[in-house]
Design a protein around this motif. Sequence first.
Motif, PDB file in Angstrom:
ATOM      1  N   UNK A  45      -0.789 -14.211   5.863  1.00 15.41           N
ATOM      2  CA  UNK A  45      -0.610 -12.822   5.479  1.00 15.41           C
ATOM      3  C   UNK A  45      -0.151 -12.842   4.028  1.00 15.41           C
ATOM      4  N   UNK A  46      -0.980 -12.326   3.138  1.00 15.09           N
ATOM      5  CA  UNK A  46      -0.712 -12.386   1.706  1.00 15.09           C
ATOM      6  C   UNK A  46      -0.475 -10.978   1.177  1.00 15.09           C
ATOM      7  N   UNK A  47       0.617 -10.788   0.417  1.00 12.78           N
ATOM      8  CA  UNK A  47       0.975  -9.463  -0.065  1.00 12.78           C
ATOM      9  C   UNK A  47       1.014  -9.432  -1.587  1.00 12.78           C
ATOM     10  N   UNK A  48       0.415  -8.383  -2.142  1.00 14.14           N
ATOM     11  CA  UNK A  48       0.488  -8.125  -3.582  1.00 14.14           C
ATOM     12  C   UNK A  48       0.565  -6.620  -3.773  1.00 14.14           C
ATOM     13  N   UNK A  49       1.618  -6.185  -4.435  1.00 17.98           N
ATOM     14  CA  UNK A  49       1.828  -4.772  -4.754  1.00 17.98           C
ATOM     15  C   UNK A  49       1.756  -3.875  -3.511  1.00 17.98           C
ATOM     16  N   UNK A  50       2.344  -4.312  -2.405  1.00 18.28           N
ATOM     17  CA  UNK A  50       2.426  -3.510  -1.196  1.00 18.28           C
ATOM     18  C   UNK A  50       1.184  -3.477  -0.333  1.00 18.28           C
ATOM     19  N   UNK A  51       0.147  -4.227  -0.705  1.00 21.72           N
ATOM     20  CA  UNK A  51      -1.090  -4.286   0.079  1.00 21.72           C
ATOM     21  C   UNK A  51      -1.209  -5.692   0.664  1.00 21.72           C
ATOM     22  N   UNK A  52      -1.544  -5.761   1.942  1.00 24.44           N
ATOM     23  CA  UNK A  52      -1.635  -7.037   2.640  1.00 24.44           C
ATOM     24  C   UNK A  52      -3.088  -7.465   2.821  1.00 24.44           C
ATOM     25  N   UNK A  68     -13.639 -11.358  14.516  1.00 20.49           N
ATOM     26  CA  UNK A  68     -13.100 -10.618  15.657  1.00 20.49           C
ATOM     27  C   UNK A  68     -11.561 -10.624  15.623  1.00 20.49           C
ATOM     28  N   UNK A  69     -10.976 -11.767  15.319  1.00 19.70           N
ATOM     29  CA  UNK A  69      -9.523 -11.863  15.257  1.00 19.70           C
ATOM     30  C   UNK A  69      -8.955 -11.042  14.097  1.00 19.70           C
ATOM     31  N   UNK A  70      -9.626 -11.066  12.964  1.00 19.47           N
ATOM     32  CA  UNK A  70      -9.156 -10.321  11.799  1.00 19.47           C
ATOM     33  C   UNK A  70      -9.248  -8.812  12.013  1.00 19.47           C
ATOM     34  N   UNK A  71     -10.322  -8.362  12.630  1.00 19.47           N
ATOM     35  CA  UNK A  71     -10.476  -6.926  12.905  1.00 19.47           C
ATOM     36  C   UNK A  71      -9.365  -6.447  13.838  1.00 19.47           C
ATOM     37  N   UNK A  78      -2.542  -1.865  10.674  1.00 15.85           N
ATOM     38  CA  UNK A  78      -2.813  -0.634   9.929  1.00 15.85           C
ATOM     39  C   UNK A  78      -1.896   0.509  10.361  1.00 15.85           C
ATOM     40  N   UNK A  79      -1.287   0.406  11.519  1.00 14.09           N
ATOM     41  CA  UNK A  79      -0.386   1.451  11.991  1.00 14.09           C
ATOM     42  C   UNK A  79       0.883   1.509  11.146  1.00 14.09           C
ATOM     43  N   UNK A  80       1.290   0.356  10.550  1.00 13.57           N
ATOM     44  CA  UNK A  80       2.566   0.299   9.831  1.00 13.57           C
ATOM     45  C   UNK A  80       2.441  -0.145   8.380  1.00 13.57           C
ATOM     46  N   UNK A  81       1.341  -0.759   7.995  1.00 10.98           N
ATOM     47  CA  UNK A  81       1.215  -1.345   6.662  1.00 10.98           C
ATOM     48  C   UNK A  81      -0.155  -1.042   6.060  1.00 10.98           C
ATOM     49  N   UNK A  82      -0.217  -1.159   4.744  1.00 14.59           N
ATOM     50  CA  UNK A  82      -1.505  -1.012   4.048  1.00 14.59           C
ATOM     51  C   UNK A  82      -2.214  -2.357   4.056  1.00 14.59           C
ATOM     52  N   UNK A  83      -3.366  -2.394   4.694  1.00 15.40           N
ATOM     53  CA  UNK A  83      -4.143  -3.630   4.787  1.00 15.40           C
ATOM     54  C   UNK A  83      -5.309  -3.547   3.818  1.00 15.40           C
ATOM     55  N   UNK A  84      -5.467  -4.585   3.002  1.00 13.95           N
ATOM     56  CA  UNK A  84      -6.543  -4.638   2.021  1.00 13.95           C
ATOM     57  C   UNK A  84      -7.747  -5.390   2.565  1.00 13.95           C
ATOM     58  N   UNK A  85      -7.983  -6.576   2.042  1.00 10.73           N
ATOM     59  CA  UNK A  85      -9.173  -7.349   2.380  1.00 10.73           C
ATOM     60  C   UNK A  85      -8.897  -8.359   3.491  1.00 10.73           C
TER      61      UNK A  85
END
Length: 99
Positions: A45-52, A68-71, A78-85
């Motif tokens: 789990x990698x975070x930069x500027x509040x996006x994971x 499948x695991x990533x989705x 996504x319910x609690x955090x901003x998910x990027x790529x």
Amino acid sequence: MSKLLKHDQYVQELCQKISPSYDLLLQNVPIYSPRKRLIAEIDILAMKEGVYDLYEVKCSHRMFKARRQLVKARRLMAQKSRVGKMFFFCGESGILFSL
């Protein structure tokens, strides 16, 4: 000191490659249900500027399972955090794929 499993070696290898691009890297992050049951685990789990960004590591080229695991992890996070790529890393070939 015990020897690392092949999967864990690949996770560490990838962490070393991507660490300059992120503010924070976490390995083997568990995701629990409200009833405290483990329902998923994110390899990196990698975070930069509040996006994971989410990374799934496989020893061999198993992109379908990784996707499948990533989705699932993205949906849960996504319910609690901003998910990027989302990314898949094949340890055997050393190739990183963006999904």
